[in-house]
Design an enzyme around this catalytic site. Structure first.
Site, PDB file in Angstrom:
ATOM      1  N   HIS A  66       2.190  -1.472  -2.646  1.00 41.54           N
ATOM      2  CA  HIS A  66       1.529  -1.329  -3.937  1.00 41.54           C
ATOM      3  C   HIS A  66       2.045  -2.272  -5.021  1.00 41.54           C
ATOM      4  O   HIS A  66       1.300  -2.617  -5.927  1.00 41.54           O
ATOM      5  CB  HIS A  66       1.645   0.118  -4.419  1.00 41.54           C
ATOM      6  CG  HIS A  66       0.889   1.094  -3.591  1.00 41.54           C
ATOM      7  ND1 HIS A  66       1.360   1.545  -2.376  1.00 41.54           N
ATOM      8  CD2 HIS A  66      -0.303   1.700  -3.776  1.00 41.54           C
ATOM      9  CE1 HIS A  66       0.489   2.396  -1.863  1.00 41.54           C
ATOM     10  NE2 HIS A  66      -0.526   2.501  -2.688  1.00 41.54           N
ATOM     11  N   ASP A  68      -4.797   6.897  -2.086  1.00 41.78           N
ATOM     12  CA  ASP A  68      -3.439   6.357  -2.204  1.00 41.78           C
ATOM     13  C   ASP A  68      -2.448   7.280  -1.518  1.00 41.78           C
ATOM     14  O   ASP A  68      -2.578   8.511  -1.608  1.00 41.78           O
ATOM     15  CB  ASP A  68      -3.036   6.283  -3.679  1.00 41.78           C
ATOM     16  CG  ASP A  68      -3.116   4.904  -4.250  1.00 41.78           C
ATOM     17  OD1 ASP A  68      -3.019   3.928  -3.492  1.00 41.78           O
ATOM     18  OD2 ASP A  68      -3.265   4.801  -5.480  1.00 41.78           O
TER      19      ASP A  68
END
Length: 167
Positions: free
Chosen positions: A22, A91
């Site tokens: 990320h 996510d």
């Protein structure tokens, strides 16, 4: 928006910054993936002694939106996060090794759900696969049957979308 909203956004951003996957992503992508999750309360954030340790978010898609998402994982609009009952993990961030704990908590919170995600290979970020997870109370046979049904519906929709010809 209040202070707790910004604290939550800060905790999630901090986890993103500590994730090898990320941390390379843009602020625009963070906003696209995190803000709808917060606003729709479609997330789980684990905190230990005041420190965020893991986070996941999900969207509940209809089949049409699911096809769109498969084709482009960055395509979801805020309205589409609650468009159906086909749950997808958007996510999954556990940079300090708390992935199993997050998985356990999700299984407890959603014991009867089938949840899918697109998983990327660390060294080949453009290559992914669809993975599925089952809630803690769902037996493997029922979960597999439900997953197979979802996959068949998705495959049919994708086939129609791309107008494949059977030989």
């Amino acid at each position: 928006m209040n202070q707790s909203y910004f604290n939550l956004l800060g905790n999630i951003t901090w986890l993103w910054m500590n994730s090898s996957l990320h941390k390379e992503w843009s602020c625009e992508l963070l906003a696209r993936n995190v803000i709808p999750a917060i606003e729709n309360e479609q997330y789980m954030l684990l905190i230990d002694n005041g420190i965020p340790i893991a986070y996941c978010s999900w969207a509940d898609l209809n089949l049409e939106t699911e096809v769109k998402y498969i084709k482009d994982i960055n395509s979801l609009t805020p309205e589409e996060w609650q468009s159906g009952d086909r749950r997808w993990i958007i996510d999954w961030v556990a940079p300090f090794g708390h992935s199993q704990l997050l998985y356990k908590k999700m299984c407890q919170k959603y014991p009867d759900m089938i949840v899918r995600s697109i998983r990327f290979y660390p060294k080949q970020k453009e290559l992914g696969k669809i993975a599925y997870f089952k809630g803690g109370k769902l037996d493997k046979k029922t979960a597999k049957k439900r997953f197979d049904t979802y996959q068949e519906e998705l495959a049919t929709a994708l086939k129609n979308e791309f107008n494949f010809i059977k030989k």
